[in-house]
Design a protein around this motif. Structure first.
Motif, short mmCIF file in Angstrom:
data_model
loop_
_atom_site.label_atom_id
_atom_site.label_comp_id
_atom_site.label_asym_id
_atom_site.label_seq_id
_atom_site.Cartn_x
_atom_site.Cartn_y
_atom_site.Cartn_z
N LYS A 129 -3.49 -14.14 16.22
CA LYS A 129 -4.31 -13.04 15.73
C LYS A 129 -3.70 -12.52 14.43
CE LYS A 129 -1.74 -9.66 18.51
NZ LYS A 129 -1.78 -8.65 19.58
N ASP B 185 1.43 -13.25 23.56
CA ASP B 185 0.91 -13.55 22.23
C ASP B 185 2.03 -13.95 21.28
OD1 ASP B 185 2.09 -11.07 22.21
OD2 ASP B 185 0.46 -10.05 21.13
N ARG C 195 6.65 -27.27 18.99
CA ARG C 195 5.28 -27.09 19.49
C ARG C 195 5.10 -27.78 20.84
NH1 ARG C 195 2.72 -29.04 15.25
NH2 ARG C 195 2.83 -27.02 14.20
N GLN D 203 2.61 -20.35 20.74
CA GLN D 203 2.01 -20.99 19.57
C GLN D 203 3.06 -21.19 18.47
OE1 GLN D 203 -1.23 -18.85 17.74
NE2 GLN D 203 -1.89 -20.61 16.53
N ASN E 270 -8.89 -19.65 11.66
CA ASN E 270 -8.38 -20.69 12.56
C ASN E 270 -7.24 -20.13 13.41
OD1 ASN E 270 -9.81 -23.24 11.28
ND2 ASN E 270 -8.95 -22.09 9.57
N ASP F 207 -6.15 -20.75 16.26
CA ASP F 207 -5.41 -21.71 17.06
C ASP F 207 -4.78 -22.82 16.23
OD1 ASP F 207 -6.15 -20.40 19.45
OD2 ASP F 207 -8.08 -21.42 19.45
N ASP G 220 -2.46 -25.33 14.14
CA ASP G 220 -1.07 -25.80 14.18
C ASP G 220 -0.45 -25.80 12.78
OD1 ASP G 220 -1.15 -26.23 16.90
OD2 ASP G 220 -1.62 -28.37 16.71
#
Length: 243
Positions: free
Chosen positions: A2, A128, A164, A170, A209, A211, A213
């Motif tokens: 976020k 988060d 990752r 994340q 985006n 999400d 990477d």
């Protein structure tokens, strides 16, 4: 990730990309803490930009440990770490200054690994939690005049992929192109991306985006996608023309 409502600790945030992104995150309603080695500069930024700062030398493991204790005690809601701190220096491998190579590795690679290691236990407790590492387009095609810098950024890219896969939070890799900053005296380089333009596109990509990477502005795809598009040899030659 976020882009509002976070508590973000950003290393190396007293100039260039780091400071500009700190300001952008602040403007979106995040609590941002930056770090740097110069107390006077941190105090100036705190007064002018209302961004808190702490002293940190990422080349010093004890300084990293102290920063972790300070940040997590003062900001227990910390949920985002951005490892921006780094240096870039040209090197002549025909007359090699090994101490300079070791300094670049210590700051760019070990500084990243040590900082991530210190903060990971705290971030894993957050639903988060986010780690954002910072590599470079030069992780994918080296600038031969900065061999150790390019190598450390390739290592950060590889390390980020392992993070990752191993961590239950994340992990984002920010991959800048050449940007008009004081790094390698590129402030007025017409071939480098204007800082404001880079920050605009980066923040938009993060918002669009959540999400992601990797965060890749269009200007860096020339380097990032060179090998997968079978352009690698041509891009190496274009980036490193004969003297």
């Amino acid at each position: 990730m976020k882009t509002t409502g976070n508590t973000i600790f950003l290393t190396g945030g007293t100039s260039g990309i780091g400071l500009e992104l700190a300001r952008r995150f602040r403007d979106l309603g995040n609590t941002v803490i930056i770090s740097g080695r110069r107390k006077d500069l941190l105090e100036k930024i705190a007064a002018e930009d209302h961004i808190d700062g702490i002293e940190l030398d990422v080349a010093d493991p004890a300084s990293i440990a102290a920063a972790y204790e300070t940040v997590t005690a003062k900001y227990p809601d910390l949920n985002v770490l951005i490892t921006m701190a780094g240096i870039m220096q040209p090197e002549d491998l025909r007359n090699h200054d090994l101490a300079l190579s070791e300094q670049i590795i210590t700051i760019n690679l070990l500084g990243t690994i040590r900082t991530v290691t210190a903060f990971t236990p705290h971030l894993r407790k957050r639903e988060d939690g986010v780690i954002m590492t910072v590599s470079s387009g030069l992780a994918f095609v080296p600038l031969v005049m900065t061999p150790t810098y390019s190598a450390t950024k390739a290592a950060v890219h590889s390390y980020t992929q392992s993070l990752r896969h191993q961590l239950d939070l994340q992990v984002i890799e920010l991959v800048p192109p050449a940007v008009q900053t004081t790094m390698l005296d590129q402030e007025n380089d017409p071939h480098a991306m204007p800082l404001a333009e880079f920050a605009d596109e980066t923040m938009q990509l993060l918002q669009d985006n959540p999400d992601a990477d990797e965060i890749l502005v269009n200007r860096v795809r020339f380097l990032r996608d060179a090998e997968r598009e079978n352009r690698y040899a041509d891009v190496v030659a274009a980036l490193n023309p004969p003297a």
